[in-house]
Write a protein that holds these residues in place. Structure first.
Motif, PDB file in Angstrom:
ATOM      1  N   TYR A 308      17.277 105.310 -22.759  1.00 30.00           N
ATOM      2  CA  TYR A 308      17.865 105.972 -21.604  1.00 30.00           C
ATOM      3  C   TYR A 308      16.878 106.790 -21.000  1.00 30.00           C
ATOM      4  CZ  TYR A 308      20.443 109.472 -18.850  1.00 30.00           C
ATOM      5  OH  TYR A 308      20.913 110.312 -17.869  1.00 30.00           O
ATOM      6  N   SER A 309      16.024 107.471 -21.740  1.00 34.06           N
ATOM      7  CA  SER A 309      15.026 108.503 -21.569  1.00 34.06           C
ATOM      8  C   SER A 309      13.815 107.853 -20.973  1.00 34.06           C
ATOM      9  CB  SER A 309      14.474 109.409 -22.570  1.00 34.06           C
ATOM     10  OG  SER A 309      15.588 110.262 -23.158  1.00 34.06           O
ATOM     11  N   LEU A 312      16.362 103.767 -18.737  1.00 30.36           N
ATOM     12  CA  LEU A 312      17.905 103.261 -17.982  1.00 30.36           C
ATOM     13  C   LEU A 312      18.346 104.366 -17.140  1.00 30.36           C
ATOM     14  CD1 LEU A 312      19.507 101.906 -21.550  1.00 30.36           C
ATOM     15  CD2 LEU A 312      18.412 100.589 -19.579  1.00 30.36           C
ATOM     16  N   LYS A 313      17.845 105.813 -17.406  1.00 26.57           N
ATOM     17  CA  LYS A 313      18.452 106.746 -16.422  1.00 26.57           C
ATOM     18  C   LYS A 313      17.956 106.659 -14.910  1.00 26.57           C
ATOM     19  CE  LYS A 313      14.928 110.177 -17.548  1.00 26.57           C
ATOM     20  NZ  LYS A 313      14.801 111.533 -18.131  1.00 26.57           N
ATOM     21  N   ARG A 314      16.878 105.662 -14.895  1.00 21.20           N
ATOM     22  CA  ARG A 314      16.435 105.378 -13.380  1.00 21.20           C
ATOM     23  C   ARG A 314      17.384 104.079 -12.802  1.00 21.20           C
ATOM     24  NH1 ARG A 314      11.753 106.740 -16.188  1.00 21.20           N
ATOM     25  NH2 ARG A 314      11.138 104.565 -16.462  1.00 21.20           N
ATOM     26  N   ASP A 319      22.893 104.081 -15.748  1.00 21.11           N
ATOM     27  CA  ASP A 319      22.754 105.454 -16.305  1.00 21.11           C
ATOM     28  C   ASP A 319      23.926 106.239 -16.779  1.00 21.11           C
ATOM     29  OD1 ASP A 319      23.427 105.875 -13.533  1.00 21.11           O
ATOM     30  OD2 ASP A 319      22.228 107.432 -13.380  1.00 21.11           O
ATOM     31  N   ARG A 362      25.765 113.117 -11.828  1.00 17.60           N
ATOM     32  CA  ARG A 362      24.894 112.405 -10.934  1.00 17.60           C
ATOM     33  C   ARG A 362      25.502 113.135  -9.541  1.00 17.60           C
ATOM     34  NH1 ARG A 362      22.277 112.310 -14.035  1.00 17.60           N
ATOM     35  NH2 ARG A 362      21.487 110.396 -15.385  1.00 17.60           N
ATOM     36  N   ARG A 380      15.667 108.948 -10.108  1.00 16.37           N
ATOM     37  CA  ARG A 380      17.148 108.127 -10.386  1.00 16.37           C
ATOM     38  C   ARG A 380      17.251 106.972  -9.497  1.00 16.37           C
ATOM     39  NH1 ARG A 380      18.423 110.760 -14.955  1.00 16.37           N
ATOM     40  NH2 ARG A 380      18.373 112.865 -14.911  1.00 16.37           N
TER      41      ARG A 380
END
Length: 479
Positions: A308-309, A312-314, A319, A362, A380
């Motif tokens: 995620y870091s 995936l968080k983008r 995310d 978000r 993001r």
């Protein structure tokens, strides 16, 4: 030697990493390189074998550092500006890569010359000392540095200025009293902020399975849950630290995140890596005290949060689905640690409830962040006009969670576990109240960026949660 109104000034040579800026550009650039492509992890060692100068040069060719975002030591920079204004010649001599040094010098605009590391020369310690002696050809110079590597230069300089010294440089300064710009004091509060200790409250989800199964008063079960809580908290803090190291440029663009431990330079990157290693070791050691299933869940959590870091968080929607999944993994960890069978109802409710909270997070970011990259919020996968759709999905998830809870209350499972199933029904409006209130406040712009932190600090939510817990623990005794 510069002159102003008949007064002569000794040229002032300034180090960069740790002196002018409260960070180390080599470490920062390595993390930015890996963020671009983790496969560089296998290339960097081969560059290092050809020398540190070659390593720095190769990384600088692939990474850009924005000098406007770096954490400068403002008191020292103000001093340099004053000296420059008096007509003193200021020189930047750094072990950082030439490209980075030139960009920073151009941004600040007070340096008369720049000497830096190139592909064949790592301009640090004794090599820097020799270079400066040859460059000044017997003329005296002043030198400002901060670390053990700067001590040889201090010894060769006519005047030494020690800035935010490490242990070795501080010891040298005490033995050779000279001008000192002290290191800003670090508090325990700053240390716990680095660990994100307030985020440990999320790990109380580990206690949900034994609570719902009425086993929390079993000392063996409670002990295992506490160990699992500590293991997850240690692992979470380690991942938060690593995440911060990868997100330094983005955090420095954020109004609140720019004050984080590493973005602000309050703690060094090597210290952060040491802490992350220690915390992961603690998590693994604690996991060995629990059933194997818990270790597997903890491993999945560590891998998932790392993924995620890094990437995936983008990704749009991935995310928030991952965030919701990470909350649910905590519930699974509680079941694994206490050997209580996981409930389909609990996992379904958790998925929808935490998806709603993730979407709130978000939504608030889209509402408050003005920095965009190619029409997307920085770091993001969302655009400004996605906000209403995110809100619609979040509110729908909140009602879906309440629906799953209502179906559960009317199921055979509740009849088996509770003598008075009707006392569990108020949980449905309580969940709706908590979730929909969060969304209304978010729409008003009154929501903390992290809804979980909001729940911890909001007294109305705390009352609702306490009522729900009382209904589960006391109103519904086991049949």
């Amino acid at each position: 030697m510069s002159v102003q109104s008949g007064k002569q000034f000794v040229d002032l040579v300034v180090d960069l990493d740790g002196t002018l800026i409260a960070t180390d550009l080599l470490w920062e650039s390595i993390f930015q390189l890996l963020k671009q492509n983790m496969l560089y992890l296998f290339v960097v060692p081969f560059w290092a074998l050809r020398g540190k100068g070659y390593l720095k040069h190769q990384i600088a060719e692939r990474v850009r550092i924005d000098p406007a975002l770096l954490p400068y030591r403002q008191d020292f920079l103000n001093y340099l500006r004053e000296e420059h204004g008096k007509g003193r010649r200021i020189v930047l001599a750094t072990g950082a890569a030439r490209r980075f040094a030139d960009d920073i010098a151009a941004h600040i605009g007070i340096f008369d010359a720049v000497y830096a590391t190139d592909a064949t020369r790592n301009l640090t310690s004794k090599l820097k000392t020799q270079f400066l002696i040859e460059t000044f050809a017997g003329r005296s110079f002043a030198y400002a540095g901060n670390s053990r590597a700067d001590i040889p230069v201090f010894e060769a300089a006519g005047e030494a200025i020690v800035v935010a010294p490490d242990r070795a440089a501080a010891k040298w300064q005490r033995a050779h009293p000279t001008r000192l710009f002290e290191t800003p004091k670090r508090s325990w509060k700053a240390f716990f902020r680095m660990l994100r200790a307030h985020q440990w409250m999320k790990n109380t989800l580990i206690f949900v399975p034994p609570t719902l199964d009425h086993e929390l008063t079993n000392w063996s079960v409670l002990g295992n849950a506490l160990i699992a809580f500590c293991a997850f908290s240690a692992a979470a803090s380690a991942i938060y630290i690593v995440n911060d190291l990868f997100d330094l440029p983005l955090d420095r663009q954020h109004a609140r995140k720019k004050s984080r431990a590493f973005a602000s330079g309050a703690f060094s990157i090597p210290f952060g890596l040491q802490m992350a290693f220690v915390l992961l070791a603690i998590a693994v050691l604690l996991a060995t005290r629990l059933p194997l299933e818990f270790g597997i869940v903890l491993g999945v959590y560590i891998i998932a949060t790392t993924a995620y870091s890094l990437a995936l968080k983008r990704m749009l929607l991935i995310d928030v689905l991952m965030l919701a999944g990470l909350y649910t993994v905590r519930v699974l960890a509680g079941a694994a640690a206490t050997q209580i069978e996981g409930s389909f109802w609990l996992l379904a409710f958790s998925s929808f409830f935490f998806l709603s909270l993730a979407l709130v997070k978000r939504y608030v970011e889209l509402q408050h962040t003005a920095l965009f990259e190619k029409n997307r919020i920085a770091g993001r996968g969302y655009r400004a006009d996605d906000r209403e759709m995110v809100a619609q999905c979040g509110v729908a998830s909140a009602f879906a969670a309440a629906l799953v809870l209502a179906l559960y209350v009317d199921s055979d499972s509740v009849v088996r576990l509770y003598s008075y199933p009707w006392m569990i029904w108020p949980l449905c409006p309580i969940v709706l109240y908590i979730n929909i209130r969060i969304w209304i406040l978010a729409h008003r712009g009154e929501m903390h960026e992290d809804p979980v932190v909001f729940l911890i600090s909001d007294w109305r939510s705390q009352i609702m949660i306490a009522i729900g817990a009382a209904l589960l623990l006391y109103g519904g005794a086991r049949a």
